[in-house]
Design an enzyme around this catalytic site. Structure first.
Site, short mmCIF file in Angstrom:
data_model
loop_
_atom_site.label_atom_id
_atom_site.label_comp_id
_atom_site.label_asym_id
_atom_site.label_seq_id
_atom_site.Cartn_x
_atom_site.Cartn_y
_atom_site.Cartn_z
CB CYS A 162 -0.80 -0.08 1.28
SG CYS A 162 -2.26 -1.59 1.10
CG HIS A 204 -3.35 3.18 0.88
ND1 HIS A 204 -3.62 2.72 -0.32
CD2 HIS A 204 -3.48 2.20 1.87
CE1 HIS A 204 -4.10 1.42 0.00
NE2 HIS A 204 -4.01 1.17 1.20
CG ASN A 223 -6.84 -1.24 0.21
OD1 ASN A 223 -6.06 -1.11 -0.67
ND2 ASN A 223 -6.38 -1.30 1.34
N1 COA Z 1 -18.88 -9.61 6.88
C1 COA Z 1 -19.48 -10.08 7.75
N2 COA Z 1 -18.87 -10.17 8.82
C2 COA Z 1 -17.48 -10.20 8.81
C3 COA Z 1 -16.83 -9.86 7.52
C4 COA Z 1 -17.62 -9.50 6.60
N3 COA Z 1 -17.03 -9.30 5.61
N4 COA Z 1 -15.37 -9.94 7.88
C5 COA Z 1 -15.51 -10.37 9.13
N5 COA Z 1 -16.43 -10.47 9.67
C6 COA Z 1 -16.86 -10.83 11.22
C7 COA Z 1 -15.81 -11.61 11.98
O1 COA Z 1 -15.86 -12.96 11.27
C8 COA Z 1 -16.16 -11.46 13.19
O2 COA Z 1 -17.10 -12.24 13.47
P1 COA Z 1 -17.19 -12.87 15.07
O3 COA Z 1 -17.25 -11.89 16.00
O4 COA Z 1 -18.31 -13.65 14.76
O5 COA Z 1 -15.80 -13.88 15.21
C9 COA Z 1 -16.50 -10.06 13.34
O6 COA Z 1 -17.02 -9.88 11.96
C10 COA Z 1 -15.65 -9.16 13.67
O7 COA Z 1 -14.39 -9.13 13.22
P2 COA Z 1 -13.31 -8.33 13.33
O8 COA Z 1 -12.17 -8.97 12.48
O9 COA Z 1 -12.87 -8.30 14.81
O10 COA Z 1 -13.88 -7.15 12.63
P3 COA Z 1 -13.34 -5.66 12.66
O11 COA Z 1 -14.28 -4.93 13.55
O12 COA Z 1 -11.96 -5.80 13.29
O13 COA Z 1 -13.30 -5.16 11.33
C11 COA Z 1 -11.94 -4.89 9.44
C12 COA Z 1 -12.76 -5.90 10.35
C13 COA Z 1 -11.09 -5.77 8.54
C14 COA Z 1 -12.81 -4.03 8.63
C15 COA Z 1 -11.03 -3.92 10.25
O14 COA Z 1 -10.20 -4.94 11.20
C16 COA Z 1 -10.26 -3.05 9.88
O15 COA Z 1 -10.69 -2.19 8.79
N6 COA Z 1 -8.83 -3.29 9.53
C17 COA Z 1 -7.91 -2.67 8.79
C18 COA Z 1 -7.78 -3.28 7.75
C19 COA Z 1 -6.94 -2.60 6.48
O16 COA Z 1 -7.19 -1.28 6.48
N7 COA Z 1 -6.48 -3.28 5.84
C20 COA Z 1 -5.94 -2.73 4.49
C21 COA Z 1 -4.50 -2.13 5.01
S1 COA Z 1 -3.74 -1.58 3.67
#
Ligand code: COA
Length: 332
Positions: free
Chosen positions: A114, A259, A289
């Site tokens: 990224c 980004h 992204n």
């Molecule tokens: N749809 C529905 N549910 C989903 C899902 C989706 N696409 N992806 C994950 N979940 C679920 C998980 O399985 C989890 O369920 P559980 O509580 O029953 O285990 C729940 O949602 C929460 O998961 P978690 O990973 O803790 O969610 P979060 O609140 O951290 O959100 C992201 C996930 C990825 C959106 C978040 O962590 C994030 O934005 N991180 C930064 C990622 C990023 O920017 N990456 C690019 C970097 S360049």
């Protein structure tokens, strides 16, 4: 003193629009979940019949050249940022050089995920300042849709990553131009966001396709909460580093182009820096992204919408796999 200036910017995204609604038909997710956690409404996926990383980059290049009033023949070096090259090797830089019909100019690939576009811009900036090259093409381009796992198992990354390409043309100028670039990495967190295979550090027997195809081959592994926590800290640090290095205040930023990792990350950074909405550009809603491509796509759209004008102070900032993070401060 010789500086570098972005004289043209362009982008290209594939035609196929993938809505959140479509994703609900192939995995257990909802439009609300995706929009609330990431801000993404839709993204673009490549068409295997016509899109490659190199030819999407070529289309972005042609738009950038046209806007700069230049032609392919003016380009004397290519810096190509991608983590999804068309081939395992050689890099996509040489494929773009071939696609543009350019003979024997140098082409360098950058693999900083990224942060790749800002790393590439920084490399090009040094080459221009040193006088080695006069017209450098800087690319950020990715095809990620062919690697993400379109199922409930892969939903935490599949809903985020997508395809696209952006291009910038750099030329020397008496005045900046690029005021500064700052590049960072911390490999202690390499496995928080990574693709393990086809990695080289496996014993030969573990590298056979039947051993790795179903488990780690091109599977994106992401610890979302760790990435989020580090991203918000590093984005702020590296933007402040750029401002301090140039004796500027955040109020002087005309446009921050972060980004497009996640809308929540951008909004957090905007809030902490107390920037107005008109000082920040986001288009993750439309494209997801696109890793190294996200900044040049956003820059190109912002420029076309009249959000970037001559003499404006533009701040680019990125964070991603590595971890790597970077910023560039530009007087347009
Ligand atoms: N749809 C529905 N549910 C989903 C899902 C989706 N696409 N992806 C994950 N979940 C679920 C998980 O399985 C989890 O369920 P559980 O509580 O029953 O285990 C729940 O949602 C929460 O998961 P978690 O990973 O803790 O969610 P979060 O609140 O951290 O959100 C992201 C996930 C990825 C959106 C978040 O962590 C994030 O934005 N991180 C930064 C990622 C990023 O920017 N990456 C690019 C970097 S360049």
């Amino acid at each position: 003193m010789r500086y570098s200036k972005i004289v043209g910017i362009g982008h290209h995204v594939p035609e196929t629009v993938i809505t959140n609604q479509y994703l609900t038909t192939v995995m257990d997710t909802t439009d609300e979940w995706i929009q609330e956690r990431t801000g993404i409404k839709e993204r673009r996926y490549m068409d295997p019949a016509k899109d490659t990383v190199a030819n999407m980059a070529a289309k972005a290049t042609r738009l950038a050249l046209q806007r700069a009033n230049l032609t392919e023949k003016d380009i004397d070096f290519i810096v190509f940022a991608t983590i999804t090259p068309d081939y395992f090797f050689p890099g996509s830089g040489v494929l773009l050089q071939r696609e543009l019909g350019l003979e024997s100019i140098g082409a360098l690939d950058i693999r900083n995920a990224c942060s790749g576009f800002i790393y590439a811009l920084s490399v090009a900036d040094q080459f221009i300042k040193s006088g080695m090259y006069k017209t450098i093409l800087v690319i950020g381009a990715e095809i990620q849709s062919t690697a993400i796992e379109l199922s409930t198992k892969g939903r935490n990354t599949a809903v985020i990553f997508a395809d696209g390409a952006g291009a910038a043309i750099l030329q020397p100028n008496e005045k900046p131009g690029i005021l500064s670039t700052h590049l960072h990495s911390d490999g202690r967190f390499a496995e928080e966001l990574y693709v393990r295979d086809p990695g080289s550090s496996r014993p030969r027997e573990e590298r056979q396709p039947e051993q790795i195809l179903d488990t780690t081959h091109f599977k994106v592994v992401m610890n979302g909460s760790q990435v989020f926590k580090h991203a918000v800290v590093r984005f702020l640090e590296v933007i402040n580093e750029a401002l301090e290095a140039n004796g500027m205040k955040k109020e002087e930023i005309n446009l921050l182009v972060p980004h497009q990792a996640n809308l929540r990350i951008s909004q957090f950074v905007q809030e902490k820096l107390a920037l107005r909405d008109d000082q920040v550009y986001n288009n993750i809603m439309r494209y997801g992204n696109t890793t190294a491509a996200s900044i040049p796509i956003a820059l190109s759209e912002a420029w076309a919408e009249g959000r970037i004008k001559e003499n404006d102070v533009i701040c680019l900032a990125a964070f991603g796999s590595g971890f790597t993070w970077a910023s560039a401060l530009i007087r347009w």
